[in-house]
Design a protein around this motif. Structure first.
Motif, PDB file in Angstrom:
ATOM      1  N   ASP A   1      -6.963  -2.916  -6.359  1.00 63.93           N
ATOM      2  CA  ASP A   1      -8.142  -2.249  -6.908  1.00 63.93           C
ATOM      3  C   ASP A   1      -8.262  -0.799  -6.438  1.00 63.93           C
ATOM      4  O   ASP A   1      -9.030  -0.021  -7.024  1.00 63.93           O
ATOM      5  CB  ASP A   1      -9.412  -3.012  -6.528  1.00 63.93           C
ATOM      6  CG  ASP A   1      -9.638  -4.246  -7.399  1.00 63.93           C
ATOM      7  OD1 ASP A   1      -8.952  -4.364  -8.438  1.00 63.93           O
ATOM      8  OD2 ASP A   1     -10.496  -5.076  -7.052  1.00 63.93           O
ATOM      9  N   LYS A   2      -7.533  -0.418  -5.407  1.00 68.06           N
ATOM     10  CA  LYS A   2      -7.594   0.959  -4.910  1.00 68.06           C
ATOM     11  C   LYS A   2      -6.723   1.900  -5.735  1.00 68.06           C
ATOM     12  O   LYS A   2      -6.818   3.123  -5.601  1.00 68.06           O
ATOM     13  CB  LYS A   2      -7.139   1.005  -3.445  1.00 68.06           C
ATOM     14  CG  LYS A   2      -8.075   0.315  -2.481  1.00 68.06           C
ATOM     15  CD  LYS A   2      -7.452   0.161  -1.108  1.00 68.06           C
ATOM     16  CE  LYS A   2      -7.072   1.480  -0.472  1.00 68.06           C
ATOM     17  NZ  LYS A   2      -6.536   1.283   0.902  1.00 68.06           N
ATOM     18  N   TYR A   3      -5.863   1.350  -6.589  1.00 67.08           N
ATOM     19  CA  TYR A   3      -4.884   2.153  -7.309  1.00 67.08           C
ATOM     20  C   TYR A   3      -4.959   1.840  -8.807  1.00 67.08           C
ATOM     21  O   TYR A   3      -5.448   0.782  -9.210  1.00 67.08           O
ATOM     22  CB  TYR A   3      -3.475   1.880  -6.775  1.00 67.08           C
ATOM     23  CG  TYR A   3      -3.349   2.214  -5.317  1.00 67.08           C
ATOM     24  CD1 TYR A   3      -3.028   3.505  -4.904  1.00 67.08           C
ATOM     25  CD2 TYR A   3      -3.593   1.251  -4.335  1.00 67.08           C
ATOM     26  CE1 TYR A   3      -2.931   3.827  -3.566  1.00 67.08           C
ATOM     27  CE2 TYR A   3      -3.501   1.567  -2.984  1.00 67.08           C
ATOM     28  CZ  TYR A   3      -3.174   2.858  -2.608  1.00 67.08           C
ATOM     29  OH  TYR A   3      -3.093   3.174  -1.283  1.00 67.08           O
TER      30      TYR A   3
ATOM     31  N   GLU B   1       0.837  -1.200   0.000  1.00 64.74           N
ATOM     32  CA  GLU B   1       0.000   0.000   0.000  1.00 64.74           C
ATOM     33  C   GLU B   1       0.874   1.254   0.000  1.00 64.74           C
ATOM     34  O   GLU B   1       0.624   2.199  -0.758  1.00 64.74           O
ATOM     35  CB  GLU B   1      -0.913  -0.012   1.215  1.00 64.74           C
ATOM     36  CG  GLU B   1      -1.898   1.135   1.267  1.00 64.74           C
ATOM     37  CD  GLU B   1      -3.322   0.690   1.041  1.00 64.74           C
ATOM     38  OE1 GLU B   1      -4.110   1.518   0.549  1.00 64.74           O
ATOM     39  OE2 GLU B   1      -3.656  -0.459   1.347  1.00 64.74           O
TER      40      GLU B   1
END
Length: 625
Positions: free
Chosen positions: A302-304, A259
């Protein structure tokens, strides 16, 4: 006697020559961790000695680096004899430059007939290869190795299961180094461990023979996962074996590291590779490791804006639609997943899958051609035939046109007025300015975020925040007059003319209150007003150049740097002289004005402005009780 003397001379000559022979080379030189400014070179010999690498960008071999030597005893390797591994760390290299090198032990060249060279990472187009599940010593592995030898890649990714069946030292030599030695001496391999590497002593042989990047990786996990940049691509190698299980169980840092790494990278492309695929319909569909990836790694990705995910484990080729949350999505809004586990191992069958674009049970490797905002992937079968080809573009290219700066939209970041000053924080408004909302996470501030740059008279500006519709940046110190501000990204550029004055004060707000703090650090507000005689701090920007040397993008030092121009405060009808006006220590482009509230003031809200060179800031209310 003459005959005996001559014979003795010959024998002595042979003895001396034997003593000066080069050490026996067991493993040819191979490249690791090649980047824009460095490279690592390893090799092994039967005998010990002092290892050195001579290298240069011409044919002089004028630069020398001493290698670190490590002995490997039979008790550790289960081999018949001891061998010695040399590792030379070369730094201070020039970007996109070819270097020739040779390796020596005790000043003797141990590979004199080899043409040894490599090229450092650089800007511009490049090609990389990828393959997984190669190390079964099959005819298909040999075929693919010969095909790859004809390619001209900048680097090669290996997706795991490098040395079947158990990842031993002997299997690494026979099933890996012996097959790719002619590639590895000129092209760096960046690898990720497969489950077969973990069979032997928690992947100890794998870790021993590789030297990947270690930047930012926790000490205990170095070698198991890492990241690096090549051109405009950020590559991330994860370990989907024990480090993933530890991270899921709360005892390992890999997912936190991932992250953090994704938050920091500013490259146009992001490619993640690891062994176990999250989306598959084949031999390993029910594997626990695949399920852990699907439930724990994919949500982070999926956040980036990830563009491509490469996996092995399945001994076939599978290519998915762009996916997010396991569902198809428009191109550019989710990564394409490729399983490339056909590097030579015995094949697994493929079955229909609605997420797939194409699949084939074939021994193969991938060739990826990176050209600016276009990446073309080719899957090459062992017979040399291309079985799949497709192109991807990053979200930036798919979703946006060229940047457009709005009219009169380069403004003071605090007051949103058009007057600008040296060292000021500015906001730029428009359309298609950046790929996505992202903010700087470290100092000095970057001058590029996801391909977006801002220049003022061709000088790059430090960036605090970039999004499609807004950029926050800092102007350089000691620059006055008319200037051209230019926003550039991979889709184009847009310019605006601006005027830089000596000072243009603006007071920030922390909605709905102005950015004025008590000495305790709490916000002054109607509910927590300032007291007469109290010292408060006003936070602003645009107070101009300072006494002392500081570069834009750097946090202000302590003791603080005061402004060059005098600063006054207007509180109601009273003009006040601050006790200090200058840069706030530890911050970029933020000014702090310390002011004592006059005694004898009655309770109420007083209009407050900062004044410098005759220019007043935006008015704010100071609550007093």
């Amino acid at each position: 006697m003459v005959w005996m003397t001559a014979r003795r001379a010959v024998l002595v000559g042979l003895y001396v020559a034997g003593l000066s022979q080069a050490a026996t080379l067991l493993r040819y030189p191979y490249l690791q961790n090649v980047r824009a400014d460095r490279a690592t070179i390893l090799w092994t010999t039967r005998e010990s000695g002092e290892g050195t690498v001579q290298f240069s960008s011409d044919s002089s071999f004028s630069r020398v680096v001493i290698a670190r030597t490590r002995s490997f005893l039979p008790a550790e390797t289960q081999l018949a004899a001891t061998f010695y591994q040399y590792q030379a760390e070369i730094t201070g290299l020039t970007i996109s430059t070819e270097y020739r090198y040779r390796v020596l032990v005790d000043e003797e060249d141990v590979a004199p007939k080899e043409d040894l060279r490599f090229r450092t990472a650089g800007d511009g187009p490049f090609t990389f290869l990828a393959l997984g599940d190669s190390g079964q010593a099959t005819p298909a592995q040999a075929q693919l190795a010969q095909l790859m030898l004809k390619e001209t890649p900048a680097l090669i990714l290996h997706l795991g299961d490098i040395a079947y069946e158990s990842g031993t030292y002997d299997q690494f030599q026979k099933n890996y180094f012996d097959y790719y030695k002619d590639l590895m001496k000129r092209v760096p391999f960046f690898t990720t461990p497969g489950n077969h590497e973990y069979v032997t002593n928690f992947a100890a042989p794998y870790l021993a023979v590789h030297a990947p990047p270690t930047d930012t990786v926790p000490l205990a996990d170095r070698g198991r996962y890492y990241s690096f940049d090549w051109g405009n691509v950020h590559f991330i190698s994860l370990d989907s074996n024990q480090p993933l299980a530890d991270a899921v169980g709360g005892t390992g840092p890999m997912l936190q590291w991932l992250e953090s790494d994704l938050q920091k990278t500013q490259q146009t492309w992001r490619i993640v590779f690891f062994h176990h695929p999250p989306y598959l319909v084949s031999n390993h569909e029910d594997d626990e490791a695949d399920a852990l990836v699907r439930s724990n790694v994919v949500p982070v990705l999926d956040k980036y804006p990830i563009d491509l995910v490469l996996n092995g484990h399945e001994h076939n080729y599978q290519h998915t639609l762009p996916l997010r949350g396991g569902q198809p999505i428009d191109p550019g809004f989710g990564p394409v997943y490729i399983i490339s586990g056909g590097g030579g191992a015995v094949l697994h069958p493929v079955f229909p899958n609605p997420l797939q674009v194409y699949a084939e049970g074939a021994n193969h490797y991938l060739r990826a051609e990176v050209q600016g905002l276009r990446m073309t992937i080719h899957a090459i079968r062992a017979d040399g035939q291309e079985i799949d080809k497709f192109t991807i573009e990053p979200r930036f290219a798919v979703n946006q046109g060229p940047p457009q700066i709005s009219s009169d939209a380069v403004v003071n970041a605090a007051s949103f007025t058009r007057a600008l000053a040296p060292g000021m924080l500015v906001s730029i408004f428009g359309q298609n300015l950046g790929q996505r909302a992202t903010q700087a996470s470290s100092f000095p501030l970057p001058t590029q975020m996801f391909g977006t740059t801002v220049t003022l008279n061709n000088v790059p500006l430090p960036l605090l925040y970039v999004s499609p519709n807004q950029i926050n940046a800092q102007l350089p110190f000691a620059l006055l007059g008319e200037a051209t501000l230019r926003v550039s990204n991979p889709n184009g550029a847009s310019e605006a003319r601006v005027s830089i004055f000596q000072a243009a004060p603006g007071i920030f707000s922390v909605a709905p209150n102005p950015a004025i703090l008590h000495a305790s650090g709490t916000l002054v507000s109607a509910a927590s007003p300032a007291q007469p005689g109290e010292m408060v701090s006003i936070y602003s920007t645009g107070l101009g150049d300072v006494n002392g040397s500081i570069a834009a993008g750097q946090p202000a030092p302590s003791p603080p740097l005061a402004t060059r121009v005098p600063v006054q405060a207007q509180l109601g009808t009273t003009s006040l002289t601050p006790t200090f006006a200058g840069l706030a220590p530890g911050f970029v482009g933020l000014y702090q004005v310390n002011l004592q509230v006059p005694t004898g003031l009655s309770s109420g809200a007083y209009k407050l402005q900062l004044v410098a060179t005759g220019t007043s800031s935006n008015p704010v209310n100071l609550s007093v009780r």
